[in-house]
Design a protein around this motif. Structure first.
Motif, PDB file in Angstrom:
ATOM      1  N   ALA A  83       0.993  -1.380   0.044  1.00 64.40           N
ATOM      2  CA  ALA A  83       0.196   0.045   0.058  1.00 64.40           C
ATOM      3  C   ALA A  83       0.688   1.357  -0.041  1.00 64.40           C
ATOM      4  O   ALA A  83       0.632   2.198  -0.656  1.00 64.40           O
ATOM      5  N   MET A  84       2.070   1.217   0.775  1.00 60.60           N
ATOM      6  CA  MET A  84       2.891   2.204   0.751  1.00 60.60           C
ATOM      7  C   MET A  84       3.500   2.675  -0.622  1.00 60.60           C
ATOM      8  O   MET A  84       3.846   3.942  -1.100  1.00 60.60           O
ATOM      9  N   ILE A  85       3.966   1.452  -1.393  1.00 59.22           N
ATOM     10  CA  ILE A  85       4.423   1.712  -2.697  1.00 59.22           C
ATOM     11  C   ILE A  85       3.449   2.410  -3.534  1.00 59.22           C
ATOM     12  O   ILE A  85       3.897   3.325  -4.111  1.00 59.22           O
TER      13      ILE A  85
ATOM     14  N   GLY B 197       3.826   6.294  -4.971  1.00 57.26           N
ATOM     15  CA  GLY B 197       3.589   6.371  -6.701  1.00 57.26           C
ATOM     16  C   GLY B 197       3.062   7.823  -6.874  1.00 57.26           C
ATOM     17  O   GLY B 197       3.093   8.505  -8.005  1.00 57.26           O
ATOM     18  N   LEU B 198       2.472   8.735  -5.839  1.00 51.56           N
ATOM     19  CA  LEU B 198       1.692   9.885  -6.044  1.00 51.56           C
ATOM     20  C   LEU B 198       2.870  10.923  -6.272  1.00 51.56           C
ATOM     21  O   LEU B 198       2.607  12.121  -6.544  1.00 51.56           O
TER      22      LEU B 198
ATOM     23  N   MET C  81      -5.242   6.229  -9.921  1.00 56.31           N
ATOM     24  CA  MET C  81      -6.204   5.235 -10.189  1.00 56.31           C
ATOM     25  C   MET C  81      -6.580   4.134  -9.245  1.00 56.31           C
ATOM     26  O   MET C  81      -7.822   3.614  -9.237  1.00 56.31           O
ATOM     27  N   PHE C  82      -5.550   3.793  -8.504  1.00 53.91           N
ATOM     28  CA  PHE C  82      -5.952   2.849  -7.190  1.00 53.91           C
ATOM     29  C   PHE C  82      -6.388   3.710  -5.857  1.00 53.91           C
ATOM     30  O   PHE C  82      -7.247   2.929  -5.389  1.00 53.91           O
ATOM     31  N   ILE C  83      -6.259   4.978  -5.749  1.00 54.13           N
ATOM     32  CA  ILE C  83      -6.793   5.612  -4.630  1.00 54.13           C
ATOM     33  C   ILE C  83      -7.820   6.277  -4.725  1.00 54.13           C
ATOM     34  O   ILE C  83      -8.693   6.355  -3.727  1.00 54.13           O
ATOM     35  N   THR C  84      -8.094   6.947  -5.869  1.00 58.49           N
ATOM     36  CA  THR C  84      -9.261   7.881  -6.016  1.00 58.49           C
ATOM     37  C   THR C  84     -10.361   7.023  -6.759  1.00 58.49           C
ATOM     38  O   THR C  84     -10.021   6.432  -7.702  1.00 58.49           O
ATOM     39  N   VAL C  85     -11.524   7.400  -6.743  1.00 60.69           N
ATOM     40  CA  VAL C  85     -12.756   6.792  -7.358  1.00 60.69           C
ATOM     41  C   VAL C  85     -12.733   7.527  -9.010  1.00 60.69           C
ATOM     42  O   VAL C  85     -12.217   8.279  -9.031  1.00 60.69           O
TER      43      VAL C  85
ATOM     44  N   PHE D 217      -6.685  -1.390  -3.967  1.00 58.18           N
ATOM     45  CA  PHE D 217      -6.362  -0.612  -3.028  1.00 58.18           C
ATOM     46  C   PHE D 217      -7.124  -0.842  -1.732  1.00 58.18           C
ATOM     47  O   PHE D 217      -6.352  -0.826  -0.529  1.00 58.18           O
ATOM     48  N   TYR D 218      -8.087  -0.607  -1.429  1.00 53.70           N
ATOM     49  CA  TYR D 218      -9.002  -0.580  -0.359  1.00 53.70           C
ATOM     50  C   TYR D 218      -9.087  -2.200   0.345  1.00 53.70           C
ATOM     51  O   TYR D 218      -9.432  -2.221   1.426  1.00 53.70           O
ATOM     52  N   LEU D 219      -8.740  -3.044  -0.713  1.00 48.19           N
ATOM     53  CA  LEU D 219      -8.601  -4.205   0.023  1.00 48.19           C
ATOM     54  C   LEU D 219      -7.487  -4.578   0.702  1.00 48.19           C
ATOM     55  O   LEU D 219      -7.724  -5.090   1.985  1.00 48.19           O
ATOM     56  N   LEU D 220      -6.439  -3.839   0.276  1.00 49.31           N
ATOM     57  CA  LEU D 220      -5.057  -3.784   1.129  1.00 49.31           C
ATOM     58  C   LEU D 220      -5.336  -3.147   2.194  1.00 49.31           C
ATOM     59  O   LEU D 220      -4.901  -3.404   3.582  1.00 49.31           O
ATOM     60  N   ILE D 221      -6.185  -1.989   2.069  1.00 48.90           N
ATOM     61  CA  ILE D 221      -6.311  -1.128   3.603  1.00 48.90           C
ATOM     62  C   ILE D 221      -7.329  -1.864   4.603  1.00 48.90           C
ATOM     63  O   ILE D 221      -7.025  -1.826   5.711  1.00 48.90           O
TER      64      ILE D 221
END
Length: 310
Positions: free
Chosen positions: A30-32, A36-37, A48-52, A82-86
């Motif tokens: 998740a940190m990787i 990337g941002l 693309m992973f973080i925002t809808v 991504f939110y699966l990882l969270i």
């Protein structure tokens, strides 16, 4: 479980190593993605992973402010991942800093220990989802007017909170599948109801039935929250069983409500709307076969409550 320090390190990638360090490994991943941002080359990919995704801006007239709505698409898979990882990280935190400490104080048997952990995790999730779902329903008209569940179908656009709610719901129940790797018993029962949740929630999202899905989930989560909270109190003191009586009452009421809304929508509302037919381009899935499958899926999900209680 994750974040716990051990005196002796097991072999790398062994079963015990994964159990002890899976949350740390997921945190690194998740940190990787978050890192990337920071770089222009990878920012477009990481966001693309973080925002809808799939934002659509609508302007009704010149005087009104533009309204941001959202649709769904294939990029949502990345956001769900991504939110699966969270969800995995939060699962490990709740287990490590709350449930494990309570287990050490209660001195539960092996069977009760497993069920206590299950109820603890689900109670936290149901509480959060119920509060979030209620906040969305109070802000949307379809909570007070049942006809909004089918009028104007297909409902291809949704507000941010609704889309993010579904993304998180799908991510949570998908995260529960790899978590079964750490279970030693009762796996078939948990696998069955987890898959039903995934199918039901994803179906409502993909088939543009997110209004109905949200209205059905909120009372269902309330009943499930009450049951698992009652089971937690019961494990702490076997004389505390009053919660199960209240749960039994709300269970019947909630099931009648959700079943009535489902029959009303699939049997009365959708068959009488103007947009009949099947069209992937328009997001229209208003055909008899799909309505029957959705209704059957809902009935199966109602039975998962009995599986929870086994």
């Amino acid at each position: 479980m994750g974040f716990r320090k051990k005196n002796k390190s097991p072999p790398v990638l062994s079963h015990e190593f994964v159990i002890q360090n899976h949350a740390d490994m997921v945190s690194c991943l998740a940190m990787i993605i978050l890192l990337g941002l920071m770089f222009e080359v990878t920012a477009k990919f990481a966001i693309m992973f973080i925002t809808v995704q799939y934002n659509v801006t609508q302007v009704h007239d010149e005087k009104s402010e533009p309204v941001n709505l959202y649709q769904y698409g294939p990029k949502d898979v990345a956001t769900v991942f991504f939110y699966l990882l969270i969800a995995v990280i939060l699962h490990a935190l709740i287990q490590e800093y709350i449930l494990d400490k309570m287990n050490r104080r209660l001195h539960l048997s092996k069977t009760k220990h497993s069920k206590f952990n299950e109820s603890g995790q689900l109670a936290a999730f149901y509480l959060f989802s119920f509060i979030w779902g209620c906040s969305i329903l109070t802000a949307e008209d379809f909570a007070t007017n049942p006809t909004f569940l089918w009028e104007g179908y297909p409902h291809t656009q949704m507000v941010f909170q609704v889309k993010f709610f579904y993304i998180c719901q799908i991510a949570y129940w998908l995260h529960a599948l790899p978590e079964l790797y750490f279970q030693k018993e009762d796996i078939p029962r948990q696998l069955y109801y987890i898959c039903l949740y995934v199918v039901h929630i994803t179906g409502a999202y993909v088939l543009n039935l997110h209004r109905l899905g949200l209205v059905l989930l909120v009372p269902h989560y309330l009943v499930e929250l009450l049951f698992h909270a009652s089971r937690l109190f019961y494990f702490s003191d076997e004389n505390k069983q009053k919660g199960f009586t209240l749960w039994a009452l709300l269970f019947v009421i909630a099931r009648l409500l959700t079943l009535t809304l489902s029959v009303l929508t699939f049997g009365f509302g959708l068959p009488r709307t103007e947009n009949q037919g099947f069209s992937l381009a328009e997001g229209n899935f208003n055909v008899l076969t799909i309505r029957q499958v959705q209704m059957a899926t809902h009935k199966k999900r109602l039975k998962t409550t009995h599986l929870h209680k086994s």
